[in-house]
Scaffold this motif. Structure first.
Motif, PDB file in Angstrom:
ATOM      1  N   GLY A 185     -35.566 -11.348  96.155  1.00 59.22           N
ATOM      2  CA  GLY A 185     -34.781 -10.693  97.213  1.00 59.22           C
ATOM      3  C   GLY A 185     -33.528 -11.465  97.047  1.00 59.22           C
ATOM      4  N   ASN A 186     -32.701 -11.346  97.894  1.00 58.50           N
ATOM      5  CA  ASN A 186     -31.362 -11.814  98.207  1.00 58.50           C
ATOM      6  C   ASN A 186     -31.286 -12.627  99.538  1.00 58.50           C
ATOM      7  N   ILE A 187     -30.583 -13.999  99.329  1.00 61.95           N
ATOM      8  CA  ILE A 187     -30.252 -14.733 100.655  1.00 61.95           C
ATOM      9  C   ILE A 187     -28.884 -14.260 100.825  1.00 61.95           C
ATOM     10  N   LEU A 188     -28.594 -13.705 102.034  1.00 61.84           N
ATOM     11  CA  LEU A 188     -27.210 -13.317 102.350  1.00 61.84           C
ATOM     12  C   LEU A 188     -26.606 -14.495 103.351  1.00 61.84           C
ATOM     13  N   CYS A 189     -25.580 -15.064 103.209  1.00 65.40           N
ATOM     14  CA  CYS A 189     -24.736 -16.022 104.012  1.00 65.40           C
ATOM     15  C   CYS A 189     -23.508 -15.380 104.637  1.00 65.40           C
ATOM     16  N   PHE A 190     -23.461 -15.143 106.059  1.00 66.53           N
ATOM     17  CA  PHE A 190     -22.622 -14.523 106.528  1.00 66.53           C
ATOM     18  C   PHE A 190     -21.470 -15.664 107.109  1.00 66.53           C
ATOM     19  N   ASN A 198     -28.568 -17.735  91.633  1.00 68.83           N
ATOM     20  CA  ASN A 198     -26.999 -17.871  91.212  1.00 68.83           C
ATOM     21  C   ASN A 198     -26.278 -17.187  92.217  1.00 68.83           C
ATOM     22  N   ASP A 199     -25.105 -17.657  92.668  1.00 70.90           N
ATOM     23  CA  ASP A 199     -24.036 -17.139  93.552  1.00 70.90           C
ATOM     24  C   ASP A 199     -23.452 -15.807  92.622  1.00 70.90           C
ATOM     25  N   LYS A 200     -23.802 -14.321  93.220  1.00 72.68           N
ATOM     26  CA  LYS A 200     -22.917 -13.417  92.673  1.00 72.68           C
ATOM     27  C   LYS A 200     -21.593 -13.541  92.908  1.00 72.68           C
ATOM     28  N   ASN A 201     -21.104 -14.349  93.531  1.00 70.04           N
ATOM     29  CA  ASN A 201     -19.760 -14.918  93.622  1.00 70.04           C
ATOM     30  C   ASN A 201     -19.110 -15.675  92.775  1.00 70.04           C
ATOM     31  N   GLN A 202     -19.915 -16.352  92.122  1.00 70.53           N
ATOM     32  CA  GLN A 202     -19.422 -17.312  90.996  1.00 70.53           C
ATOM     33  C   GLN A 202     -20.322 -17.085  89.821  1.00 70.53           C
ATOM     34  N   ASP A 203     -19.857 -17.584  88.467  1.00 68.12           N
ATOM     35  CA  ASP A 203     -20.697 -17.370  87.222  1.00 68.12           C
ATOM     36  C   ASP A 203     -21.171 -18.810  87.000  1.00 68.12           C
ATOM     37  N   TYR A 204     -22.806 -19.030  87.152  1.00 67.29           N
ATOM     38  CA  TYR A 204     -23.012 -20.220  87.019  1.00 67.29           C
ATOM     39  C   TYR A 204     -23.776 -20.346  85.350  1.00 67.29           C
ATOM     40  N   GLY A 219     -15.837 -13.768 107.412  1.00 71.41           N
ATOM     41  CA  GLY A 219     -16.116 -12.302 107.207  1.00 71.41           C
ATOM     42  C   GLY A 219     -16.990 -12.284 105.720  1.00 71.41           C
ATOM     43  N   GLU A 220     -16.781 -13.190 104.826  1.00 69.95           N
ATOM     44  CA  GLU A 220     -17.287 -13.117 103.637  1.00 69.95           C
ATOM     45  C   GLU A 220     -18.588 -13.293 103.887  1.00 69.95           C
ATOM     46  N   ILE A 221     -19.445 -12.492 102.916  1.00 71.66           N
ATOM     47  CA  ILE A 221     -20.973 -12.568 102.699  1.00 71.66           C
ATOM     48  C   ILE A 221     -21.355 -13.065 101.272  1.00 71.66           C
ATOM     49  N   ARG A 222     -21.677 -14.194 101.244  1.00 66.66           N
ATOM     50  CA  ARG A 222     -22.264 -14.714  99.844  1.00 66.66           C
ATOM     51  C   ARG A 222     -23.481 -14.270  99.590  1.00 66.66           C
ATOM     52  N   THR A 223     -23.843 -13.861  98.451  1.00 66.53           N
ATOM     53  CA  THR A 223     -25.354 -13.190  98.065  1.00 66.53           C
ATOM     54  C   THR A 223     -25.774 -14.313  97.027  1.00 66.53           C
ATOM     55  N   PHE A 224     -26.993 -14.523  97.020  1.00 66.25           N
ATOM     56  CA  PHE A 224     -27.703 -15.523  96.126  1.00 66.25           C
ATOM     57  C   PHE A 224     -29.292 -14.942  95.890  1.00 66.25           C
TER      58      PHE A 224
END
Length: 93
Positions: free
Chosen positions: A47-52, A83-89, A56-61
Motif C-alpha cells: 500500500g502507501n504511506i501518506l505523510c501529511f 520510493n517517494d512518488k514525489n522524487q525519482d530514486y 498542505g503537501e501529501i508525500r506518498t511512499f
C-alpha cells in the motif's frame, strides 16, 4: 504538535522529517497516527504511506511490506523497498 518520522529501507533513508499526521497500510487495514498517539508496533503490507505535511503537501511512499514503531511522537518505519512518488530514486516497486 508534529510527528518525527523516519522511513528506512536497505537502500538508505527514504524520508526523514516532521509531519502533521501519517497513514500506514497495516495488516488489518489502513490506520492513521497523530501526535500523542499511543505507542504501537505494527506490520505493514502492500500500500502507501501518506505523510501529511504542515504546508498542505501529501508525500506518498509505496511499500510492499515492513514494520512501524510509534512512540513519543516519533515513527520509525523499516521497509523492504520504497520510493517517494514525489522524487525519482531510480527504483521500481
Amino acid at each position: 504538535m508534529m510527528i518525527d518520522i523516519k522511513i528506512l529501507s536497505p537502500q538508505g533513508t527514504v524520508y526523514d522529517g516532521k509531519v502533521l499526521h501519517v497513514t500506514f497500510p497495516g495488516e488489518m487495514g489502513v490506520f492513521a497516527v497523530y501526535p500523542s498517539h499511543a505507542p504501537i508496533i505494527s506490520a505493514l503490507t502492500g500500500g502507501n504511506i501518506l505523510c501529511f505535511l504542515e504546508n498542505g503537501e501529501i508525500r506518498t511512499f509505496p511499500v510492499r511490506n515492513g514494520v512501524v514503531e510509534v512512540e513519543n511522537d516519533r515513527a520509525t518505519v523499516c521497509i523492504e523497498t520504497a520510493n517517494d512518488k514525489n522524487q525519482d530514486y531510480g527504483q521500481d516497486i
